[in-house]
Design a protein around this motif. Sequence first.
Motif, mmCIF file in Angstrom:
data_model
loop_
_atom_site.group_PDB
_atom_site.id
_atom_site.type_symbol
_atom_site.label_atom_id
_atom_site.label_comp_id
_atom_site.label_asym_id
_atom_site.label_seq_id
_atom_site.Cartn_x
_atom_site.Cartn_y
_atom_site.Cartn_z
ATOM 1 N N ASN A 59 33.139 53.064 -23.694
ATOM 2 C CA ASN A 59 32.662 53.887 -24.815
ATOM 3 C C ASN A 59 32.166 52.997 -25.959
ATOM 4 N N GLU A 61 33.547 52.131 -28.590
ATOM 5 C CA GLU A 61 34.559 51.192 -29.119
ATOM 6 C C GLU A 61 34.883 50.100 -28.093
ATOM 7 N N PHE A 89 38.824 56.876 -24.157
ATOM 8 C CA PHE A 89 39.416 56.879 -25.499
ATOM 9 C C PHE A 89 40.918 56.608 -25.463
#
Length: 446
Positions: A59, A61, A89
């Motif tokens: 993702n 991040e 996540f």
Amino acid sequence: MPNIQELSTYAKESATKLGIQKFDIYGSSVDETSAQVDQGEPKQVKASNRSSVTVRVWNEEHRVGITSTTDVDPAGVDLALKTAYEASFFGAKEHVPDFSPEATAPIPETSHEKTPQAPVSTLIETLVKAEKELLEAHPAIAGVPYNGMAQRDFDRFYLNSEGAQRYEGGSYASVYLYSKTEEEGKKPRSAGAFRVGYGFPELDVQACVQEAAEKTISHLNYNKIQSGKYLVAFSPEAFLSLLGAFSNLYNAQSILDKQSLSTPESLGTQIASPLLSVCDDPHHPGNIGAEMFDGEGTPTRKVPLITEGVLSGFLHSAGTAKRMNAQPTGNANMGAKITVGPHYYHVAPGQAVDTTYSLDTAENVVLIDDLQALHAGVQSLQGSFSLPFDGWVVNKGDRVSVESATVAGDFLELLKAIAYVEPEAEVTPGGVSPRIWVDGLAITGE
């Protein structure tokens, strides 16, 4: 398995639609038919198709989510990408895996064509004939309780969002025969043999029958063994099974997880007799199901592990290589967690020796043919083992089977106590190795 070009196209389209920038997909499938027989009749016939696909998504991040599926049509890939993205996540924040830096490096062309599978009736006929020959080889052979013949077609692929695309497929077939004896007033004895080839026509069933018969007959004349320390010669299979049981020694993932007999600093230290060299050699011609790339798309290669007794290399995935400042070696297995494992061992003599050993002249040597109960008798983190074995006491070429005994020791001490590595190697399904002679091993008789 779908066409990798098509799969790549719809995976990219799906990822764009979902706003996913970075992903990779690894998949494999096996199509297998197998048969077993019992006293001239088919006992079990199976056909199966197993496939698994692992999808990883990174993702924004830079955390990674992973999911697996068996469904590789557009809807299945769509759902897998979505699920992996949601899982990302919750992904780890440190030691996050990344693409292999070699996922787009060229790999050698392979010539493994798929061999057409033989009809099941042919497998059964061949196996019934083999069973009959084995039963007729000696009056004491009463049955062949374990036997089987299988043929497999396999496909593997890897692709990622940076343009990596790899595919390979092939076939292999295998046969095993394990016979048991019954003689009045004597304990039942048993032995077996295994053969593998690129397809049914290449399978040397005759050699398998012959080996199983010879080994079984050689165990009929047996005797108890006195407990004590012996000069032991390990058959290629027996030595390879020990190497496999203690593979944490050069497995970078085990070392980083502190689940190993080695540490990062062990590299370059003398861990075995200088007479021994060991590589992981996936491209050896004896390795029937050879893989050209691993689960992360890294090309496979020959990796020296022990060179003349010195620990000279570790097996790496992209992640372990990055953490240990090394190169990936093509030994990663893709799954919920990336694991590292060997492909095909190649054991060879290291330094030249002055003294040679031979079973024709040596006295009171224990020849260990087959180690058993490795799952129970190996303490891989302590380095110790205590294993029942099949084998013989050899005196100047005469063999007497050992009634029942265990061999015990410490693996690192065993490596240092290697007294001789024979020059002629034997190709087995798990690797290539000569016989390995070890001094002063503890054998316990009943």
